[in-house]
Motif scaffolding. Structure first.
Motif, PDB file in Angstrom:
ATOM      1  N   CYS A 145      -9.025   0.001 -15.403  1.00 43.06           N
ATOM      2  CA  CYS A 145     -10.459   0.502 -14.758  1.00 43.06           C
ATOM      3  C   CYS A 145     -10.630  -0.347 -13.300  1.00 43.06           C
ATOM      4  CB  CYS A 145     -11.420   0.386 -15.735  1.00 43.06           C
ATOM      5  SG  CYS A 145     -11.219   1.425 -16.940  1.00 43.06           S
ATOM      6  N   ASP A 146     -10.373  -1.795 -13.622  1.00 43.59           N
ATOM      7  CA  ASP A 146     -10.624  -2.473 -12.494  1.00 43.59           C
ATOM      8  C   ASP A 146      -9.550  -2.438 -10.935  1.00 43.59           C
ATOM      9  OD1 ASP A 146     -12.782  -4.116 -13.519  1.00 43.59           O
ATOM     10  OD2 ASP A 146     -11.999  -5.986 -13.343  1.00 43.59           O
ATOM     11  N   ALA A 147      -8.563  -1.994 -11.741  1.00 41.18           N
ATOM     12  CA  ALA A 147      -7.444  -1.894 -10.588  1.00 41.18           C
ATOM     13  C   ALA A 147      -7.694  -0.544  -9.866  1.00 41.18           C
ATOM     14  CB  ALA A 147      -5.925  -1.533 -11.543  1.00 41.18           C
ATOM     15  N   LEU A 148      -8.076   0.381 -10.532  1.00 37.66           N
ATOM     16  CA  LEU A 148      -8.321   1.834  -9.857  1.00 37.66           C
ATOM     17  C   LEU A 148      -9.690   1.681  -8.896  1.00 37.66           C
ATOM     18  CD1 LEU A 148      -7.641   4.367 -12.738  1.00 37.66           C
ATOM     19  CD2 LEU A 148      -6.136   3.737 -10.628  1.00 37.66           C
ATOM     20  N   ALA A 149     -10.672   1.115  -9.477  1.00 41.12           N
ATOM     21  CA  ALA A 149     -11.714   0.748  -8.808  1.00 41.12           C
ATOM     22  C   ALA A 149     -11.659  -0.076  -7.451  1.00 41.12           C
ATOM     23  CB  ALA A 149     -12.975   0.089  -9.446  1.00 41.12           C
ATOM     24  N   GLY A 150     -10.752  -1.185  -7.580  1.00 42.21           N
ATOM     25  CA  GLY A 150     -10.489  -1.840  -6.505  1.00 42.21           C
ATOM     26  C   GLY A 150      -9.561  -0.981  -5.380  1.00 42.21           C
ATOM     27  N   PHE A 151      -8.603  -0.362  -5.833  1.00 38.38           N
ATOM     28  CA  PHE A 151      -7.736   0.488  -4.890  1.00 38.38           C
ATOM     29  C   PHE A 151      -8.925   1.577  -4.152  1.00 38.38           C
ATOM     30  CE2 PHE A 151      -5.158   4.261  -3.859  1.00 38.38           C
ATOM     31  CZ  PHE A 151      -4.230   3.439  -2.993  1.00 38.38           C
ATOM     32  N   GLY A 152      -9.743   1.894  -4.897  1.00 45.91           N
ATOM     33  CA  GLY A 152     -10.913   2.682  -4.344  1.00 45.91           C
ATOM     34  C   GLY A 152     -11.587   2.145  -3.133  1.00 45.91           C
ATOM     35  N   ALA A 153     -11.970   0.882  -3.421  1.00 44.28           N
ATOM     36  CA  ALA A 153     -12.632  -0.183  -2.508  1.00 44.28           C
ATOM     37  C   ALA A 153     -11.864  -0.180  -1.057  1.00 44.28           C
ATOM     38  CB  ALA A 153     -13.133  -1.205  -3.227  1.00 44.28           C
ATOM     39  N   LEU A 154     -10.604  -0.438  -1.679  1.00 45.56           N
ATOM     40  CA  LEU A 154      -9.555  -0.761  -0.384  1.00 45.56           C
ATOM     41  C   LEU A 154      -9.583   0.440   0.575  1.00 45.56           C
ATOM     42  CD1 LEU A 154      -6.848  -2.833  -2.209  1.00 45.56           C
ATOM     43  CD2 LEU A 154      -8.672  -3.508  -0.579  1.00 45.56           C
ATOM     44  N   LEU A 155      -9.645   1.658  -0.041  1.00 52.95           N
ATOM     45  CA  LEU A 155      -9.267   2.909   0.898  1.00 52.95           C
ATOM     46  C   LEU A 155     -10.686   2.870   1.710  1.00 52.95           C
ATOM     47  CD1 LEU A 155      -7.963   5.365  -1.465  1.00 52.95           C
ATOM     48  CD2 LEU A 155      -6.761   4.077  -0.126  1.00 52.95           C
ATOM     49  N   PRO A 165      -8.778 -13.524   0.120  1.00 47.89           N
ATOM     50  CA  PRO A 165      -9.002 -12.036  -0.045  1.00 47.89           C
ATOM     51  C   PRO A 165      -7.732 -11.308   0.675  1.00 47.89           C
ATOM     52  CG  PRO A 165     -10.205 -13.236   2.123  1.00 47.89           C
ATOM     53  CD  PRO A 165      -9.607 -14.191   1.117  1.00 47.89           C
ATOM     54  N   LEU A 166      -6.716 -11.951   1.156  1.00 48.84           N
ATOM     55  CA  LEU A 166      -5.418 -11.186   1.627  1.00 48.84           C
ATOM     56  C   LEU A 166      -4.421 -10.792   0.469  1.00 48.84           C
ATOM     57  CD1 LEU A 166      -4.784 -12.589   5.187  1.00 48.84           C
ATOM     58  CD2 LEU A 166      -5.694 -10.435   4.470  1.00 48.84           C
ATOM     59  N   MET A 167      -4.804 -11.810  -0.643  1.00 46.38           N
ATOM     60  CA  MET A 167      -3.956 -11.636  -1.871  1.00 46.38           C
ATOM     61  C   MET A 167      -4.721 -10.576  -2.711  1.00 46.38           C
ATOM     62  SD  MET A 167      -1.763 -12.566  -3.723  1.00 46.38           S
ATOM     63  CE  MET A 167      -0.901 -14.444  -3.122  1.00 46.38           C
ATOM     64  N   PHE A 168      -5.740 -10.295  -2.469  1.00 44.11           N
ATOM     65  CA  PHE A 168      -6.650  -9.588  -3.388  1.00 44.11           C
ATOM     66  C   PHE A 168      -6.050  -7.970  -3.464  1.00 44.11           C
ATOM     67  CE2 PHE A 168      -9.907  -6.047  -3.688  1.00 44.11           C
ATOM     68  CZ  PHE A 168     -10.321  -6.249  -5.038  1.00 44.11           C
ATOM     69  N   PRO A 169      -5.692  -7.247  -2.317  1.00 48.70           N
ATOM     70  CA  PRO A 169      -5.154  -6.073  -2.336  1.00 48.70           C
ATOM     71  C   PRO A 169      -3.678  -6.141  -2.936  1.00 48.70           C
ATOM     72  CG  PRO A 169      -5.065  -6.688  -0.144  1.00 48.70           C
ATOM     73  CD  PRO A 169      -5.867  -7.769  -0.942  1.00 48.70           C
ATOM     74  N   ARG A 170      -2.955  -7.085  -2.957  1.00 51.89           N
ATOM     75  CA  ARG A 170      -1.372  -7.113  -3.520  1.00 51.89           C
ATOM     76  C   ARG A 170      -1.711  -7.166  -4.929  1.00 51.89           C
ATOM     77  NH1 ARG A 170       2.247 -11.517  -1.104  1.00 51.89           N
ATOM     78  NH2 ARG A 170       3.807 -10.016  -1.924  1.00 51.89           N
ATOM     79  N   ILE A 171      -2.730  -7.845  -5.468  1.00 54.40           N
ATOM     80  CA  ILE A 171      -2.793  -8.101  -6.891  1.00 54.40           C
ATOM     81  C   ILE A 171      -3.329  -6.452  -7.478  1.00 54.40           C
ATOM     82  CG2 ILE A 171      -4.339  -8.733  -8.610  1.00 54.40           C
ATOM     83  CD1 ILE A 171      -2.430 -11.045  -7.913  1.00 54.40           C
ATOM     84  N   ILE A 172      -4.032  -5.899  -6.766  1.00 51.77           N
ATOM     85  CA  ILE A 172      -4.554  -4.498  -7.039  1.00 51.77           C
ATOM     86  C   ILE A 172      -3.275  -3.541  -7.311  1.00 51.77           C
ATOM     87  CG2 ILE A 172      -5.939  -2.188  -6.338  1.00 51.77           C
ATOM     88  CD1 ILE A 172      -7.745  -4.666  -7.504  1.00 51.77           C
ATOM     89  N   PHE A 173      -2.563  -3.668  -6.176  1.00 49.17           N
ATOM     90  CA  PHE A 173      -1.273  -2.724  -6.123  1.00 49.17           C
ATOM     91  C   PHE A 173      -0.457  -3.075  -7.212  1.00 49.17           C
ATOM     92  CE2 PHE A 173      -1.663  -3.029  -1.334  1.00 49.17           C
ATOM     93  CZ  PHE A 173      -2.766  -2.079  -1.000  1.00 49.17           C
ATOM     94  N   LEU A 174      -0.306  -4.122  -7.556  1.00 45.82           N
ATOM     95  CA  LEU A 174       0.522  -4.464  -8.690  1.00 45.82           C
ATOM     96  C   LEU A 174      -0.016  -4.075  -9.921  1.00 45.82           C
ATOM     97  CD1 LEU A 174       3.125  -6.022  -9.832  1.00 45.82           C
ATOM     98  CD2 LEU A 174       1.566  -8.087 -10.004  1.00 45.82           C
ATOM     99  N   TYR A 226       0.827  -1.301   0.012  1.00 45.42           N
ATOM    100  CA  TYR A 226       0.087   0.003  -0.069  1.00 45.42           C
ATOM    101  C   TYR A 226       0.869   1.176  -0.096  1.00 45.42           C
ATOM    102  CZ  TYR A 226      -3.058   3.648   1.638  1.00 45.42           C
ATOM    103  OH  TYR A 226      -3.922   4.657   1.937  1.00 45.42           O
ATOM    104  N   ALA A 227       1.976   1.181   0.948  1.00 49.60           N
ATOM    105  CA  ALA A 227       2.816   2.500   0.880  1.00 49.60           C
ATOM    106  C   ALA A 227       3.572   2.536  -0.526  1.00 49.60           C
ATOM    107  CB  ALA A 227       3.777   2.293   2.033  1.00 49.60           C
ATOM    108  N   ARG A 228       4.217   1.504  -1.145  1.00 52.05           N
ATOM    109  CA  ARG A 228       4.666   1.782  -2.429  1.00 52.05           C
ATOM    110  C   ARG A 228       3.710   2.338  -3.481  1.00 52.05           C
ATOM    111  NH1 ARG A 228       7.104  -3.566  -4.306  1.00 52.05           N
ATOM    112  NH2 ARG A 228       7.814  -2.397  -6.126  1.00 52.05           N
ATOM    113  N   THR A 229       2.798   1.578  -3.444  1.00 53.39           N
ATOM    114  CA  THR A 229       1.626   2.184  -4.316  1.00 53.39           C
ATOM    115  C   THR A 229       0.872   3.821  -4.084  1.00 53.39           C
ATOM    116  OG1 THR A 229       0.682  -0.015  -4.638  1.00 53.39           O
ATOM    117  CG2 THR A 229      -0.820   1.764  -5.447  1.00 53.39           C
TER     118      THR A 229
END
Length: 335
Positions: free
Chosen positions: A325-335, A301-310, A256-259
């Motif tokens: 689009c999926d990546a940015l939407a997923g990042f917004g959901a994590l926030l 589910p713990l792998m999901f955020p790492r996929i989004i960050f990548l 998350y910090a790197r992203t």
């Protein structure tokens, strides 16, 4: 005076009298109809739903079981001019009007492949173009039939006659068969393509279909493993297999910090204006992550955020595409 001369005026007078009587009767009938119509309008001040009629009718609609239209009565609400929405039936696109290629392909009976290799290639490519047009229009049954026709036109030695066209016919045929639930044909085509000695880029469409099938069966772990395997064959960096790594909260926080550092203070407009991703290998890798992300959300589910960050870091480095689009939407959901 001639007796005949006296008779003529009498006859004329009689005819005038008859015409006058007919006109009077027609006038009475006309008046009667007008009065009856006025009485009918006065009696029916509301329609069959109890809604009062207006002097200036607005566009309404003819109900299937109603004797009169809703709102006012006007010509535009007549059944010949207006069809209720619940009676509209939109048929699937007709095969004969999807594309000129469809028409040309079905004009001649091509059950038996022509003797000339050139004719076989031309006919198969025509079927391929027609199938792609049908698939784009949503006519997947027609598309599957056309892809099958193209394979028949190339014949048993189709891979040797035109390997590129045969590859596309099999790959797109597998996708169309998957869409129409013809899993026997789909699996046959998948095995045929994967059994060929070709590059992973050429097999990518079939890999994509196979992952979708695994997800449909609920085999999300197999789908994740296959997606990572395709990325490795593409020569792209990937995360360790979930069966051999225990995802920790610390690794998620580091990602998350790197992203966040990579994103910086970019606005939504700046992200939307990133360069378009054109590298085919990176596009394929992003698509694999997009599919893996779906399965991770289900079983890891713990792998999901790492996929989004990548996916986001890849977007920032190489450019934006549909998978971003999926990546940015997923990042917004994590926030």
């Amino acid at each position: 005076m001639n007796p005949q001369d006296e008779t003529v005026p009498a006859v004329l007078e009689e005819r005038r009298s008859q015409r006058s009587g007919t006109d009077v009767e027609e006038s009475k009938i006309s008046v009667g109809v007008s009065v009856a119509a006025e009485d009918s309008c006065e009696a029916l001040e509301v329609d069959t739903l109890g809604i009062p009629y207006d002097e200036n009718p607005e566009p309404g609609g003819v109900l299937p079981d109603a004797e009169r239209s809703v709102g006012g009565v006007s010509e535009i609400t007549a059944p010949s001019h207006y069809i209720p929405l619940n009676q509209v039936c939109v048929p699937a696109p007709a095969l004969s009007v999807l594309n000129e290629e469809v028409i040309s392909t079905n004009v001649v009976d091509r059950e038996h492949a022509p003797a000339s290799d050139g004719d076989r290639r031309a006919n198969a490519r025509s079927s391929l173009r027609a199938g792609l047009a049908a698939q784009e229009s949503g006519a997947f049954d027609s598309a599957a039939a056309l892809f099958s026709l193209g394979r028949k036109q190339l014949g048993g030695d189709g891979w040797e006659v035109d390997g590129e066209t045969m590859l596309k016919l099999c790959s797109e045929g597998a996708h169309a068969s998957y869409t129409i639930d013809d899993f026997d044909t789909m699996n046959q085509l998948i095995d045929e393509v994967l059994g060929r000695d070709t590059s992973v880029q050429e097999k990518f469409r079939v890999y994509e279909v196979k992952i979708l099938v695994e997800q449909g069966y609920g085999n999300h772990a197999e789908a994740i493993e296959l997606g990572f395997d395709v990325r490795r064959k593409l020569g792209l960096p990937t995360l360790l297999n979930i069966t051999r790594e225990k995802v920790s909260i610390l690794s998620i926080l580091v990602g998350y910090a790197r992203t966040c550092r990579a994103l910086g203070n970019r606005t939504a407009e700046e992200l939307a204006n990133l360069p378009i991703l054109t590298d085919e290998r990176i596009i394929m890798g992003q698509r694999m992550l997009e599919l893996i992300e779906i399965s991770c959300f289900q079983v890891q589910p713990l792998m999901f955020p790492r996929i989004i960050f990548l996916m986001i870091r890849t977007t920032l480095k190489h450019g934006i595409n549909a998978s971003s689009c999926d990546a940015l939407a997923g990042f917004g959901a994590l926030l």
